[in-house]
Each structure stands twice: as C-alpha cells, then as structure tokens.
Design a protein around this motif. Structure first.
Motif, PDB file in Angstrom:
ATOM      1  N   ALA A   1       1.013   4.376   4.275  1.00  0.00           N
ATOM      2  CA  ALA A   1      -0.331   3.873   4.540  1.00  0.00           C
ATOM      3  C   ALA A   1      -1.315   4.680   3.702  1.00  0.00           C
ATOM      4  CB  ALA A   1      -0.673   3.986   6.027  1.00  0.00           C
ATOM      5  N   ALA A   2      -1.802   4.082   2.620  1.00  0.00           N
ATOM      6  CA  ALA A   2      -2.731   4.752   1.711  1.00  0.00           C
ATOM      7  C   ALA A   2      -4.157   4.431   2.138  1.00  0.00           C
ATOM      8  CB  ALA A   2      -2.486   4.303   0.276  1.00  0.00           C
ATOM      9  N   VAL A   3      -4.906   5.466   2.497  1.00  0.00           N
ATOM     10  CA  VAL A   3      -6.269   5.307   3.000  1.00  0.00           C
ATOM     11  C   VAL A   3      -7.258   5.468   1.856  1.00  0.00           C
ATOM     12  CG1 VAL A   3      -7.961   6.142   4.664  1.00  0.00           C
ATOM     13  CG2 VAL A   3      -5.517   6.316   5.180  1.00  0.00           C
ATOM     14  N   ARG A   4      -8.244   4.565   1.800  1.00  0.00           N
ATOM     15  CA  ARG A   4      -9.242   4.619   0.728  1.00  0.00           C
ATOM     16  C   ARG A   4     -10.652   4.519   1.293  1.00  0.00           C
ATOM     17  NH1 ARG A   4      -6.577   1.528  -4.481  1.00  0.00           N
ATOM     18  NH2 ARG A   4      -4.531   2.521  -4.301  1.00  0.00           N
TER      19      ARG A   4
ATOM     20  N   PRO B   1      -8.786   7.085  -3.290  1.00  0.00           N
ATOM     21  CA  PRO B   1      -7.770   7.515  -2.319  1.00  0.00           C
ATOM     22  C   PRO B   1      -8.231   8.755  -1.554  1.00  0.00           C
ATOM     23  CG  PRO B   1      -6.802   7.125  -4.489  1.00  0.00           C
ATOM     24  CD  PRO B   1      -8.289   7.128  -4.671  1.00  0.00           C
ATOM     25  N   LEU B   2      -8.050   8.732  -0.242  1.00  0.00           N
ATOM     26  CA  LEU B   2      -8.430   9.861   0.601  1.00  0.00           C
ATOM     27  C   LEU B   2      -7.222  10.534   1.246  1.00  0.00           C
ATOM     28  CD1 LEU B   2     -11.524   8.355   2.484  1.00  0.00           C
ATOM     29  CD2 LEU B   2     -11.541   9.969   0.559  1.00  0.00           C
ATOM     30  N   ALA B   3      -6.239   9.757   1.641  1.00  0.00           N
ATOM     31  CA  ALA B   3      -5.088  10.302   2.358  1.00  0.00           C
ATOM     32  C   ALA B   3      -3.943   9.307   2.289  1.00  0.00           C
ATOM     33  CB  ALA B   3      -5.451  10.600   3.807  1.00  0.00           C
ATOM     34  N   VAL B   4      -2.752   9.815   2.570  1.00  0.00           N
ATOM     35  CA  VAL B   4      -1.566   8.955   2.697  1.00  0.00           C
ATOM     36  C   VAL B   4      -0.799   9.386   3.940  1.00  0.00           C
ATOM     37  CG1 VAL B   4       0.658   8.294   1.713  1.00  0.00           C
ATOM     38  CG2 VAL B   4      -1.335   8.514   0.220  1.00  0.00           C
ATOM     39  N   LEU B   5      -0.490   8.424   4.785  1.00  0.00           N
ATOM     40  CA  LEU B   5       0.416   8.641   5.899  1.00  0.00           C
ATOM     41  C   LEU B   5       1.776   8.064   5.509  1.00  0.00           C
ATOM     42  CD1 LEU B   5      -1.540   7.830   9.177  1.00  0.00           C
ATOM     43  CD2 LEU B   5      -0.310   9.925   8.670  1.00  0.00           C
ATOM     44  N   ALA B   6       2.814   8.879   5.599  1.00  0.00           N
ATOM     45  CA  ALA B   6       4.166   8.423   5.315  1.00  0.00           C
ATOM     46  C   ALA B   6       4.984   8.578   6.588  1.00  0.00           C
ATOM     47  CB  ALA B   6       4.780   9.228   4.171  1.00  0.00           C
ATOM     48  N   VAL B   7       5.495   7.480   7.111  1.00  0.00           N
ATOM     49  CA  VAL B   7       6.218   7.484   8.382  1.00  0.00           C
ATOM     50  C   VAL B   7       7.656   7.053   8.126  1.00  0.00           C
ATOM     51  CG1 VAL B   7       6.242   6.673  10.758  1.00  0.00           C
ATOM     52  CG2 VAL B   7       4.070   6.842   9.528  1.00  0.00           C
ATOM     53  N   VAL B   8       8.598   7.855   8.596  1.00  0.00           N
ATOM     54  CA  VAL B   8      10.028   7.550   8.468  1.00  0.00           C
ATOM     55  C   VAL B   8      10.528   7.053   9.828  1.00  0.00           C
ATOM     56  CG1 VAL B   8      12.323   8.440   7.929  1.00  0.00           C
ATOM     57  CG2 VAL B   8      10.324   9.291   6.680  1.00  0.00           C
ATOM     58  N   LEU B   9      11.049   5.812   9.855  1.00  0.00           N
ATOM     59  CA  LEU B   9      11.489   5.176  11.095  1.00  0.00           C
ATOM     60  C   LEU B   9      12.975   4.821  11.008  1.00  0.00           C
ATOM     61  CD1 LEU B   9       8.533   2.631  11.332  1.00  0.00           C
ATOM     62  CD2 LEU B   9       8.733   4.737  12.652  1.00  0.00           C
ATOM     63  N   PRO B  10      13.808   5.322  11.904  1.00  0.00           N
ATOM     64  CA  PRO B  10      15.207   4.866  11.920  1.00  0.00           C
ATOM     65  C   PRO B  10      15.243   3.358  12.182  1.00  0.00           C
ATOM     66  CG  PRO B  10      14.922   6.835  13.279  1.00  0.00           C
ATOM     67  CD  PRO B  10      13.546   6.356  12.922  1.00  0.00           C
ATOM     68  N   ALA B  11      15.945   2.618  11.344  1.00  0.00           N
ATOM     69  CA  ALA B  11      15.905   1.156  11.424  1.00  0.00           C
ATOM     70  C   ALA B  11      16.537   0.618  12.696  1.00  0.00           C
ATOM     71  CB  ALA B  11      16.600   0.560  10.203  1.00  0.00           C
TER      72      ALA B  11
END
Length: 229
Positions: free
Chosen positions: A198-201, A207-217
């Motif tokens: 999720a790239a926040v602008r 660009p201000l921030a990036v949220l990177a989320v790892v989810l087990p499928a």
C-alpha cells in the motif's frame, strides 16, 4: 475525494445536483488539475458521481458499496491503532529493497525507516506488517518506540509531520515465503504468501510511506467490491 464524499453524505451536494467544476475544485483545494481529475475519476468509478458530456458531473449519492471500502488491507492498517499483542520484529534505518525503493521514489539500497511487527489473531500468528518511511518523516515520531501506537499510523504521522495522506495505490502479489517468514508465521514452507503493498501519497502524488503486509494464503481471503455501471 474524501471531502467530496463527506459533502455528498451530509447533503451539501444532494443527488442530482451539479458538482463544482474542475477549475473551482483546483482553486478551493490548491492542487493540480491531474489530482482533481484523478479524484473525480475515482468518485465516478465508485458510483458517487456521474459524468455527462457537455454538461458536467452530477451527484448520484452514497453508493451501496461504499461501506466495503474500509475492508481494503492498506486502509485498515493505516487507520487502526496498533494491537498490544503484536510483536515488534525490527525498527530502525535499513537498506531499501528494490520494490520499496521504487514505490518511495528513492534510490535502491539507500536507507529508509522500517517498523516491522508480527500480528497475531487469537493464538496464531496472522501477518507481518512493515511500515517504510523516508528517514525525514520518521524523525520526531513515536515510531521508534517498542510501545504500540495508540492511534493510527496515518493520524500519528500527519499530526507530527504536517503532511497529508491523500490516496493509496495498493498492489497484491503472491510468492513463496522466505525461511524467516516460515518461522515467524509458523506456516508450512510450501504454502504461498500474499504480499500487499500500500503506497501512500500526498495530494500532489509525492510518495510518503509504504505499508507491506505479508499474509499466509491459507489463513486469509481478500474481498473487494466495485460498481459496474
């Protein structure tokens, strides 16, 4: 876009009325034409307004699917307070992976601020949430603390740094987990994970921030809804 949504919901712009022109919105919000055009396009795609060639944009009202917008992963992690049960895995200045560097518009391998947490649901590890910020945006915040944030990331950074989170560009990919992720999430090594970026602008597209989320499928199901009109 959110301001226009609130005005439509409050009845300031009743259904059937003409929305202010692009020039009027540019003057009111002090942003560029591409920003206004992008916001209006998203409102139309989500069903808030309708466009009629040669006449302008007319208000349709709050769409039936609007409540489902809150379910998007990036939005949830940006606006919700951190859970006390989450384990802080890593915090500090680290070298940027290539994908995060591209999303933040920073040189590859340059340093940025990282806050990474392991979130559990019930008694089971559920996801790994990584917040990436340019170093100057992390200064003067509580993000280096091991204590969970009592407010959402968006609210905290906007209050401390005077920036404005305007929109999020969300990308979802699938891959096999790393050995560290297998251990942290307690998952089989042959089960894929979903990466949510999720790239926040800001209103100007910076660009201000990036949220990177790892989810087990095998533990998550992502749902979205959108109009087809």
């Amino acid at each position: 876009m959110q301001t226009l949504q609130r005005r439509i919901e409050a009845g300031d712009y009743p259904p059937g009325t003409l929305l202010p022109s692009e020039n009027q919105l540019i003057q009111e919000f002090g942003v560029s034409r591409p920003t206004v055009v992008a916001a209006l396009r998203m409102l139309r795609e989500q069903g808030w307004i309708d466009s009629q060639q040669g006449k302008g944009r007319f208000v349709r009202g709050r769409p039936a699917l609007a409540s489902l917008e809150q379910s998007r992963p990036g939005h949830a992690y940006l606006t919700s307070a951190e859970t006390p049960s989450a384990e802080l895995l890593e915090v500090g200045a680290v070298a940027l992976p290539n994908r995060i560097a591209a999303l933040l518009d920073l040189p590859p391998k340059s340093k940025a601020f990282l806050r990474r947490r392991l979130v559990s649901r019930g008694d089971e590890p559920s996801e790994i949430v990584s917040l990436w910020l340019p170093l100057d945006l992390s200064e003067g915040t509580n993000l280096t603390s091991a204590e969970p944030l009592a407010q959402g990331i968006r609210e905290h950074i906007q209050a401390r740094k005077g920036v404005r989170f305007d929109h999020v560009i969300e990308q979802i990919t699938a891959r096999m987990p790393t050995s560290d992720e297998v251990k942290q999430l307690g998952m089989p090594k042959n089960t894929p994970v979903l990466d949510v970026y999720a790239a926040v602008r800001d209103p100007g597209g910076r660009p201000l921030a990036v949220l990177a989320v790892v989810l087990p499928a095998d533990r998550h199901e992502l749902e979205d809804a959108y109009p087809i009109g």
